[in-house]
Design an enzyme around this catalytic site. Structure first.
Site, PDB file in Angstrom:
ATOM      1  N   GLU A 137      -4.682   3.671   6.441  1.00 18.59           N
ATOM      2  CA  GLU A 137      -4.404   3.414   5.034  1.00 18.59           C
ATOM      3  C   GLU A 137      -5.010   4.539   4.196  1.00 18.59           C
ATOM      4  O   GLU A 137      -4.475   4.942   3.173  1.00 18.59           O
ATOM      5  CB  GLU A 137      -5.050   2.072   4.646  1.00 18.59           C
ATOM      6  CG  GLU A 137      -4.426   1.453   3.427  1.00 18.59           C
ATOM      7  CD  GLU A 137      -5.432   1.017   2.410  1.00 18.59           C
ATOM      8  OE1 GLU A 137      -5.356   1.505   1.268  1.00 18.59           O
ATOM      9  OE2 GLU A 137      -6.311   0.206   2.743  1.00 18.59           O
TER      10      GLU A 137
ATOM     11  N   SER B 271     -10.549  -0.665   3.413  1.00 14.70           N
ATOM     12  CA  SER B 271      -9.756  -0.808   4.647  1.00 14.70           C
ATOM     13  C   SER B 271      -9.327   0.572   5.139  1.00 14.70           C
ATOM     14  O   SER B 271      -8.702   1.312   4.395  1.00 14.70           O
ATOM     15  CB  SER B 271      -8.497  -1.624   4.388  1.00 14.70           C
ATOM     16  OG  SER B 271      -8.820  -2.865   3.838  1.00 14.70           O
TER      17      SER B 271
ATOM     18  N   ARG C 188       0.824  -1.220   0.000  1.00 12.51           N
ATOM     19  CA  ARG C 188       0.000   0.000   0.000  1.00 12.51           C
ATOM     20  C   ARG C 188       0.858   1.271   0.000  1.00 12.51           C
ATOM     21  O   ARG C 188       0.549   2.256   0.665  1.00 12.51           O
ATOM     22  CB  ARG C 188      -0.933   0.034   1.217  1.00 12.51           C
ATOM     23  CG  ARG C 188      -1.980  -1.056   1.246  1.00 12.51           C
ATOM     24  CD  ARG C 188      -2.982  -0.919   0.110  1.00 12.51           C
ATOM     25  NE  ARG C 188      -4.140  -1.756   0.328  1.00 12.51           N
ATOM     26  CZ  ARG C 188      -4.190  -3.059   0.003  1.00 12.51           C
ATOM     27  NH1 ARG C 188      -3.151  -3.645  -0.580  1.00 12.51           N
ATOM     28  NH2 ARG C 188      -5.286  -3.744   0.243  1.00 12.51           N
TER      29      ARG C 188
HETATM   30  N1  EPU Z   1     -10.724 -10.664  10.402  1.00 13.78           N
HETATM   31  C1  EPU Z   1     -11.434 -10.786  11.564  1.00 13.78           C
HETATM   32  N2  EPU Z   1     -12.461  -9.915  11.803  1.00 13.78           N
HETATM   33  C2  EPU Z   1     -12.790  -8.930  10.937  1.00 13.78           C
HETATM   34  C3  EPU Z   1     -12.039  -8.790   9.743  1.00 13.78           C
HETATM   35  C4  EPU Z   1     -11.009  -9.682   9.487  1.00 13.78           C
HETATM   36  O1  EPU Z   1     -11.165 -11.660  12.394  1.00 13.78           O
HETATM   37  O2  EPU Z   1     -13.727  -8.180  11.226  1.00 13.78           O
HETATM   38  C5  EPU Z   1      -9.667 -11.625  10.107  1.00 13.78           C
HETATM   39  C6  EPU Z   1     -10.185 -12.611   9.058  1.00 13.78           C
HETATM   40  O3  EPU Z   1     -10.785 -13.690   9.649  1.00 13.78           O
HETATM   41  C7  EPU Z   1      -8.954 -13.009   8.329  1.00 13.78           C
HETATM   42  C8  EPU Z   1      -8.013 -11.844   8.488  1.00 13.78           C
HETATM   43  O4  EPU Z   1      -8.562 -11.000   9.489  1.00 13.78           O
HETATM   44  O5  EPU Z   1      -8.368 -14.128   8.901  1.00 13.78           O
HETATM   45  C9  EPU Z   1      -7.804 -11.079   7.211  1.00 13.78           C
HETATM   46  O6  EPU Z   1      -9.052 -10.623   6.732  1.00 13.78           O
HETATM   47  P1  EPU Z   1      -9.352 -10.468   5.163  1.00 13.78           P
HETATM   48  O7  EPU Z   1      -8.886 -11.662   4.417  1.00 13.78           O
HETATM   49  O8  EPU Z   1     -10.747 -10.003   5.032  1.00 13.78           O
HETATM   50  O9  EPU Z   1      -8.369  -9.355   4.698  1.00 13.78           O
HETATM   51  P2  EPU Z   1      -7.922  -7.995   5.372  1.00 13.78           P
HETATM   52  O10 EPU Z   1      -6.550  -8.162   5.916  1.00 13.78           O
HETATM   53  O11 EPU Z   1      -8.970  -7.520   6.288  1.00 13.78           O
HETATM   54  C10 EPU Z   1      -6.835  -7.153   3.142  1.00 13.78           C
HETATM   55  C11 EPU Z   1      -6.799  -5.858   2.393  1.00 13.78           C
HETATM   56  C12 EPU Z   1      -8.107  -5.666   1.617  1.00 13.78           C
HETATM   57  C13 EPU Z   1      -8.237  -6.835   0.654  1.00 13.78           C
HETATM   58  C14 EPU Z   1      -8.226  -8.160   1.454  1.00 13.78           C
HETATM   59  C15 EPU Z   1      -8.227  -9.375   0.578  1.00 13.78           C
HETATM   60  C16 EPU Z   1      -5.374  -4.352   3.676  1.00 13.78           C
HETATM   61  C17 EPU Z   1      -5.319  -3.193   4.603  1.00 13.78           C
HETATM   62  N3  EPU Z   1      -6.599  -4.748   3.314  1.00 13.78           N
HETATM   63  O12 EPU Z   1      -7.888  -7.045   4.095  1.00 13.78           O
HETATM   64  O13 EPU Z   1      -8.024  -4.484   0.874  1.00 13.78           O
HETATM   65  O14 EPU Z   1      -9.432  -6.742  -0.102  1.00 13.78           O
HETATM   66  O15 EPU Z   1      -7.015  -8.221   2.247  1.00 13.78           O
HETATM   67  O16 EPU Z   1      -6.992  -9.531  -0.026  1.00 13.78           O
HETATM   68  O17 EPU Z   1      -4.325  -4.874   3.311  1.00 13.78           O
HETATM   69  C18 EPU Z   1      -8.546  -2.163   0.884  1.00 13.78           C
HETATM   70  O18 EPU Z   1      -7.333  -1.953   0.844  1.00 13.78           O
HETATM   71  O19 EPU Z   1      -9.378  -1.224   0.916  1.00 13.78           O
HETATM   72  C19 EPU Z   1      -9.023  -3.524   0.956  1.00 13.78           C
HETATM   73  C20 EPU Z   1     -10.305  -3.815   1.103  1.00 13.78           C
END
Ligand code: EPU
Length: 335
Positions: A331, A235, A162
């Site tokens: 972010e 995010s 990012r």
């Molecule tokens: N999780 C929770 N509770 C929540 C949200 C997430 O426990 O409320 C846990 C999930 O269970 C999972 C882990 O956190 O094990 C990661 O969650 P997720 O796969 O949804 O991905 P993220 O880390 O929350 C990142 C990116 C997203 C992207 C997704 C999928 C960043 C800051 N965000 O989210 O990007 O779509 O991975 O690759 O790196 C964005 O940048 O706006 C965005 C949506």
């Protein structure tokens, strides 16, 4: 080229925050952009793309240039690769769908990301195991001082999680006008490592890039709020990177915590998990809230101001810091 004074920006930012721009100009060609930059050389500028990664906390007492330069074309095709040029004002997801319609592979995992093509390199957008840098060849950007168009290669952009040179050393010095991508025409490299993608595709024996895109659209629609219905910027925080030692310490206290090991020393921890496990998922303070299905996303239920959302984000940071000892970094750009 119309100059509008005191323009509301509510329709121009995905958080739906109603602040005003002192002066607002929409730009649809590179030539117009040059003309405007010549005319406004003494004014402070604020460059606006899709407005999908910003939280506006105050009126913009500057000249807002909304980059709306459209167009996309195939530049060349060599063996099983194709080079595509897309102009900055193209909506990202519409562009992704256009590539998929022609069976060009590479962008399917980046389906349904809000925003425009021109801002995609600034934060090296990424999702589901793919980042912009994996398909990026170069971009063109206008130097705001010299009005020269310059080309930035993959190496020039210094892409990171990012992050890019446009967020750092070159901040506010260039306006990206187009991006070139290298995509595949056959032998597509399917990226389906994410558990959620595998689950979505379990009934399809040989998935195509179009199937992957559909799966990702489904996953995102199920978890992320649609900005057209509930204001948000995806995010809100970055996933923090902590040391392996600190992670082991946390793991003793919170055995369910998980992370993605980046190298021998560092682990990326999901900020969504931290916020969720601090008991904040679904929390709401007036119209500013934390999304019910994904704690990493802050939402505007209607009339929240930028300051309301900012206040909520500070509360989240404080609670997470106190509970886990981790400082969350935003972010989204706070303006
Ligand atoms: N999780 C929770 N509770 C929540 C949200 C997430 O426990 O409320 C846990 C999930 O269970 C999972 C882990 O956190 O094990 C990661 O969650 P997720 O796969 O949804 O991905 P993220 O880390 O929350 C990142 C990116 C997203 C992207 C997704 C999928 C960043 C800051 N965000 O989210 O990007 O779509 O991975 O690759 O790196 C964005 O940048 O706006 C965005 C949506």
């Amino acid at each position: 080229m119309q100059v509008i004074h005191n323009q509301s920006l509510k329709e121009y930012n995905t958080f739906g925050i109603d602040v005003r721009a002192k002066k607002f100009i929409e730009v649809s060609t590179v030539e117009d952009l040059k003309k405007i930059l010549r005319k406004t050389y003494s004014e402070e500028l604020f460059i606006l793309g899709g407005g999908s990664n910003m939280l506006l906390t105050q009126d913009i007492e500057k000249t807002v240039l909304r980059i709306n330069i459209k167009g996309k074309e195939v530049l060349e095709e060599i063996n099983d690769k194709v080079i595509i040029k897309a102009h900055a004002g193209e909506n990202w997801h519409e562009f992704v769908l256009w590539t998929l319609k022609q069976n060009f592979g590479g962008l399917e995992n980046l389906s349904l990301i809000p925003g425009n093509v021109g801002t995609s390199p600034i934060q090296n957008i990424g999702a589901y195991g793919v980042e912009l840098k994996d398909v990026f060849i170069s971009c063109e950007a206008i130097n705001i001082q010299t009005l020269e168009i310059e080309t930035f290669t993959l190496a020039d952009c210094e892409f990171d999680y990012r992050n890019s040179i446009f967020k750092n050393q070159l901040k506010d010095q260039y306006i990206i006008t187009s991006v070139n991508f290298e995509l595949t025409t056959k032998n597509h490299q399917l990226k389906m490592d994410y558990g959620a993608i595998k689950t979505e595709l379990q009934n399809i024996s040989s998935p195509t890039i179009q199937d992957i895109s559909k799966a990702i659209v489904n996953i995102r629609q199920n978890k992320l709020p649609n900005p057209a219905e509930i204001g948000n910027s995806g995010s809100f925080f970055k996933n923090p990177i902590i040391t392996v030692d600190f992670f082991s310490e946390l793991k003793k206290k919170y055995p369910e915590i998980h992370g993605y090991q980046l190298n021998d020393n560092e682990i990326k921890v999901p900020a969504g998990w931290l916020i969720d496990n601090a008991g904040l998922k679904g929390y709401r303070d007036g119209d500013a809230g934390i999304h019910k299905k994904q704690a990493l996303v802050l939402v505007n239920y209607g009339t929240a101001s930028g300051s309301d959302i900012l206040k909520l984000s500070i509360k989240i940071r404080n609670i997470v810091k106190e509970k886990f000892g981790i400082d969350l970094e935003t972010e989204v750009n706070i303006i």
